[in-house]
Design a protein around this motif. Structure first.
Motif, short mmCIF file in Angstrom:
data_model
loop_
_atom_site.label_atom_id
_atom_site.label_comp_id
_atom_site.label_asym_id
_atom_site.label_seq_id
_atom_site.Cartn_x
_atom_site.Cartn_y
_atom_site.Cartn_z
N VAL A 32 45.65 44.52 31.21
CA VAL A 32 44.25 44.23 31.55
C VAL A 32 44.16 42.98 32.42
CG1 VAL A 32 41.99 43.67 30.60
CG2 VAL A 32 43.40 45.40 29.50
N SER A 33 45.01 41.98 32.13
CA SER A 33 45.01 40.77 32.96
C SER A 33 45.43 41.08 34.39
CB SER A 33 45.94 39.72 32.35
OG SER A 33 45.49 39.34 31.07
N LEU A 34 46.44 41.95 34.53
CA LEU A 34 46.84 42.36 35.88
C LEU A 34 45.71 43.09 36.59
CD1 LEU A 34 50.53 43.59 35.41
CD2 LEU A 34 49.71 41.40 36.30
N MET A 35 44.98 43.91 35.84
CA MET A 35 43.84 44.61 36.45
C MET A 35 42.79 43.61 36.92
SD MET A 35 43.50 47.70 33.69
CE MET A 35 41.88 48.19 34.31
N ALA A 36 42.55 42.55 36.13
CA ALA A 36 41.58 41.55 36.55
C ALA A 36 42.03 40.83 37.81
CB ALA A 36 41.35 40.55 35.41
N LEU A 37 43.35 40.51 37.89
CA LEU A 37 43.88 39.87 39.09
C LEU A 37 43.76 40.79 40.31
CD1 LEU A 37 47.11 38.18 37.68
CD2 LEU A 37 45.01 37.05 38.41
N GLN A 38 44.07 42.05 40.12
CA GLN A 38 43.98 42.99 41.23
C GLN A 38 42.54 43.21 41.68
OE1 GLN A 38 46.00 46.12 39.25
NE2 GLN A 38 48.04 45.56 40.01
N ALA A 39 41.62 43.19 40.71
CA ALA A 39 40.22 43.30 41.08
C ALA A 39 39.78 42.10 41.90
CB ALA A 39 39.36 43.44 39.82
N GLY A 40 40.27 40.89 41.53
CA GLY A 40 39.96 39.72 42.34
C GLY A 40 40.56 39.81 43.72
N ALA A 41 41.78 40.37 43.81
CA ALA A 41 42.41 40.53 45.13
C ALA A 41 41.64 41.53 45.98
CB ALA A 41 43.86 40.99 44.95
N ILE A 42 41.05 42.56 45.36
CA ILE A 42 40.24 43.52 46.12
C ILE A 42 39.04 42.81 46.74
CG2 ILE A 42 38.70 45.50 45.85
CD1 ILE A 42 40.63 46.63 43.83
N GLU A 43 38.45 41.91 45.99
CA GLU A 43 37.28 41.19 46.51
C GLU A 43 37.67 40.33 47.71
OE1 GLU A 43 33.87 38.05 44.88
OE2 GLU A 43 35.48 38.77 43.57
N MET A 44 38.87 39.71 47.62
CA MET A 44 39.30 38.85 48.72
C MET A 44 39.72 39.67 49.94
SD MET A 44 41.51 35.97 46.68
CE MET A 44 41.86 35.13 48.21
N ALA A 45 40.19 40.93 49.71
CA ALA A 45 40.66 41.76 50.84
C ALA A 45 39.61 42.77 51.25
CB ALA A 45 41.95 42.47 50.43
N ALA A 46 38.36 42.41 51.15
CA ALA A 46 37.29 43.37 51.45
C ALA A 46 37.31 43.82 52.91
CB ALA A 46 35.93 42.74 51.11
N THR B 64 50.80 36.28 32.11
CA THR B 64 49.39 36.59 31.84
C THR B 64 48.55 35.33 31.84
OG1 THR B 64 50.04 38.51 30.53
CG2 THR B 64 47.81 37.66 30.22
N ASN B 65 49.03 34.28 31.17
CA ASN B 65 48.29 33.03 31.11
C ASN B 65 48.22 32.37 32.48
OD1 ASN B 65 47.84 33.31 28.38
ND2 ASN B 65 49.63 32.10 27.78
N ALA B 66 49.31 32.44 33.24
CA ALA B 66 49.29 31.85 34.59
C ALA B 66 48.28 32.56 35.47
CB ALA B 66 50.68 31.91 35.20
N GLY B 67 48.21 33.89 35.37
CA GLY B 67 47.24 34.62 36.18
C GLY B 67 45.81 34.33 35.78
N LYS B 68 45.57 34.09 34.48
CA LYS B 68 44.20 33.84 34.02
C LYS B 68 43.76 32.41 34.26
CE LYS B 68 44.54 35.20 29.75
NZ LYS B 68 44.15 35.55 28.37
N HIS B 69 44.64 31.46 33.98
CA HIS B 69 44.23 30.05 33.99
C HIS B 69 44.66 29.29 35.24
CE1 HIS B 69 43.08 30.56 29.80
NE2 HIS B 69 44.28 31.05 29.54
N ALA B 70 45.58 29.82 36.02
CA ALA B 70 46.02 29.13 37.24
C ALA B 70 46.12 30.12 38.39
CB ALA B 70 47.37 28.45 37.00
N PRO B 71 44.99 30.67 38.82
CA PRO B 71 45.03 31.67 39.92
C PRO B 71 45.57 31.04 41.20
CG PRO B 71 42.76 31.00 39.44
CD PRO B 71 43.60 30.41 38.35
N GLY B 72 46.47 31.78 41.84
CA GLY B 72 47.05 31.32 43.11
C GLY B 72 48.21 30.38 42.94
N ALA B 73 48.60 30.02 41.73
CA ALA B 73 49.70 29.08 41.52
C ALA B 73 51.03 29.79 41.65
CB ALA B 73 49.58 28.44 40.14
#
Length: 377
Positions: free
Chosen positions: A194-208, A300-309
């Motif tokens: 689910v965390s990966l899905m949230a990251l990918q959803a954020g990437a979709i927004e950035m790659a609109a 999972t924690n890095a993707g949730k709490h440190a996006p882009g790191a």
């Protein structure tokens, strides 16, 4: 009902009728013995009153204070009225717990039955000893045996009840342990998807602005969602008894060799991950599974709490130890607040400690985070 409970605690109606029967029967036999002695009108009346008194005391005090009717029975035995001593000797041995009191009562009753003051010949002493054995020793032995038997049964009953209570506690503890394990597995597996899905959803927004990239990320979100649902369905199927016989997919648990595939999926979701060290070294299956879960939770924690790191995963083999370290830098962009209860690291700590290792999870001075697990191999 209240009178019965006060006079004969713990006895039912049958027990009270038994006490009444013993008291009346003993008093009647003593009265017949008095009539056989024929002591005269006044003596007969006095002894009959004593017999009635003995029956009354037996009725009220045979269980609670057996020494009182025993004294009356011993006094009657001294004048050749022995039935009372026969009944009261059993009562003393059965209901008195002190061996000293039993021994003193046995000596007193034996003297009353033996009547040493009335013997001159060896045959008289022999007959007196046999009478004492019949009136005191035999009923006393029966009373002690009955008391010991009931105490043994009570002890066995208490032991059985304690064993049953312990089994219930162990079963309850096993259920709680299994629930905790299942919750940890669901958190590690499904939560990571689910965390990966949230990251990918954020990437979709950035790659609109890039339709091809959006399509690729959407497909990855769809695949991750299906995998999460499949894993959740498998775990729920294990919990349902009616699904045990079904052909549920039971593949091997991921281990150390599966780390490259895990990191590849994380890169597809947008994480910048680098792996150093050797992952193909054979280790125990439980150790490899724990190492995989440590890296999975750290990603999972890095993707949730440190996006882009940037995230660095290091796997090292020391003397009898497997060291897994995951470092991530500070977040390079501001993301939405990530919900979480902090149970992932707690579960990892429990898993690592179960294997005899240690887990360190701490923030770094540069704003990043470090997770290190040392596992015995």
């Amino acid at each position: 009902m209240r009178v019965r409970d006060r006079l004969w605690p713990g006895l039912g109606a049958r027990g009270v009728w038994l006490e009444l029967h013993v008291a009346v029967s003993c008093a009647a036999v003593v009265a017949f013995e008095v009539a056989a002695l024929n002591p005269g009108p006044l003596g007969s009346l006095l002894l009959v009153l004593v017999a009635v008194l003995l029956g009354f005391l037996l009725l009220l005090l045979r269980r609670r204070a057996p020494l009182v009717p025993f004294g009356v029975g011993a006094a009657l035995a001294a004048i050749d009225i022995s039935t009372g001593l026969l009944v009261t000797s059993y009562a003393v041995a059965r209901y008195v717990g002190s061996w000293r009191i039993r021994a003193a009562a046995g000596v007193l009753g034996g003297l009353a039955a033996l009547q040493p003051w009335d013997h001159d010949t060896f045959n008289e002493w022999l007959a007196g000893g046999a009478t004492a054995a019949l009136l005191v020793v035999l009923p006393g032995a029966l009373g002690v045996w009955q008391r010991t038997r009931l105490q043994l049964l009570a002890a066995l009953r208490d032991r059985a009840e304690r064993a049953e209570a312990e089994r219930e506690l162990l079963a309850r503890d096993a259920v709680l342990t299994e629930r905790t394990r299942i919750a940890r597995e669901m958190h590690d597996a499904v939560g990571h998807r689910v965390s990966l899905m949230a990251l990918q959803a954020g990437a979709i927004e950035m790659a609109a602005g890039d339709p091809a990239r959006v399509e690729q990320l959407a497909r990855q979100v769809q695949d991750a969602g299906r995998q999460a649902l499949d894993e959740l369905r498998q775990m729920v199927g294990v919990l349902r008894a009616e699904d045990i016989d079904d052909q549920a997919p039971l593949g091997p648990q991921p281990g150390l060799d599966d780390l490259p595939a895990l990191l590849a999926r994380a890169r597809e979701a947008g994480l910048s991950v680098r792996l150093t060290g050797q992952t193909g070294v054979p280790v125990d299956a439980a150790v490899g599974r724990a190492a995989y879960r440590v890296v999975q939770e750290a990603l999972t924690n890095a993707g949730k709490h440190a996006p882009g790191a940037d995230v660095q995963v290091c796997v090292a083999h020391a003397e009898g130890q497997l060291v897994v370290e995951v470092l991530n830098g500070p977040a390079s962009r501001i993301g939405a607040p990530a919900p979480g209860g902090g149970y992932g690291l707690v579960g990892l700590g429990e898993r690592v400690r179960t294997l005899g290792g240690r887990l360190t999870a701490e923030p770094r001075l540069d704003g990043g985070f470090r997770v290190e697990a040392v596992l015995p191999t």
